[in-house]
Design a protein around this motif. Sequence first.
Motif, short mmCIF file in Angstrom:
data_model
loop_
_atom_site.label_atom_id
_atom_site.label_comp_id
_atom_site.label_asym_id
_atom_site.label_seq_id
_atom_site.Cartn_x
_atom_site.Cartn_y
_atom_site.Cartn_z
N ILE A 1 27.82 7.74 -14.42
CA ILE A 1 26.74 7.75 -15.41
C ILE A 1 25.69 8.86 -14.97
N GLY A 2 25.68 9.43 -13.89
CA GLY A 2 24.84 10.61 -13.59
C GLY A 2 25.41 11.86 -14.31
N ASP A 3 26.74 12.09 -14.24
CA ASP A 3 27.22 13.13 -14.95
C ASP A 3 27.00 13.35 -16.21
N CYS A 4 27.15 12.25 -17.04
CA CYS A 4 26.59 11.95 -18.34
C CYS A 4 25.38 12.44 -18.62
N LEU A 5 24.53 11.64 -17.84
CA LEU A 5 23.04 12.11 -18.15
C LEU A 5 22.70 13.40 -17.94
N ASP A 6 23.31 13.98 -16.91
CA ASP A 6 23.16 15.58 -16.65
C ASP A 6 23.33 16.24 -17.99
N VAL A 7 24.42 15.92 -18.55
CA VAL A 7 24.66 16.85 -19.90
C VAL A 7 23.60 16.55 -20.70
N ILE A 8 23.15 15.10 -21.01
CA ILE A 8 22.39 14.79 -21.95
C ILE A 8 20.98 15.41 -21.67
N ALA A 9 20.46 15.25 -20.45
CA ALA A 9 19.05 15.72 -19.98
C ALA A 9 17.98 15.18 -20.64
N PRO A 10 17.88 13.66 -20.76
CA PRO A 10 16.84 13.19 -21.46
C PRO A 10 15.57 13.17 -21.09
N ASP A 11 14.53 13.32 -21.91
CA ASP A 11 13.16 13.17 -21.18
C ASP A 11 12.67 11.69 -21.07
N THR A 12 13.54 10.91 -21.62
CA THR A 12 13.25 9.32 -21.76
C THR A 12 14.50 8.70 -21.55
N LEU A 13 14.55 7.76 -20.54
CA LEU A 13 15.76 6.92 -20.35
C LEU A 13 15.53 5.52 -20.66
#
Length: 230
Positions: free
Chosen positions: A97-109
């Motif tokens: 999950i963390g690797d995917c969110l690192d790629v997206i780099a969202p300001d809001t989750l």
Amino acid sequence: MTGLAAIRRAAVLAPHPDDEVLGCGGTMARLAAAGAEVHVVIATRGRPPRYSDAYMDRVMDEARAAHAVLGVHRTHYLDLPAAALDTLPAAEINARIGDCLDVIAPDTLFVPFVGDIHLDHQIAFTSAMVWARPRHAGAPARVLAYETLSETNWYAPGVTPGFQPNLFVDVSDHIEQKIDAFAAFESQAKPFPDERSPEAIRALATLRGATVYCAAAEAFVAIREIWRGR
């Protein structure tokens, strides 16, 4: 900028396909219409023998159709085992999950609520919160937990965490998109009075909207918001 205008790239973590539509489909549509980049991360995929490959291919096709209705920028598939996240080491789930969110780099989750009855939801919430720790400037400025019909309200409030929303998004102009998007999940939609029905989705949006004097709304628990800068 404040409110939804401050959101330029959002990530919605869905333990299973359709959780994201049930939980915040209207908000996703409103963000996309305003020019924000909306990503969906589907954490799991059903596996044989419990779920056939043909069935899961159908569900994933339904997800793609639903996301097209909402204007989703990209859907990410992690393919972790559905209804079996508790069989994996937490470190593995956190990393995927963390690797995917690192790629997206969202300001809001957007995350599922920790008090949902499904264990996959609880584990996905915890892993997302591990990633969202504000230990660097790239951490999300906002973390919001959504409610999922047939999950959030089925546990044991008072004994387990109860969903007590403190943030509401007016989706009056986008409730039909949400319902149309859920209709794309033909394998998941049920006839009323089942909660996974168009009537129940509209009823909840109407109730949440009336709470804050608008025609339709989605409700969230605001877990964290960071106001950066001077």
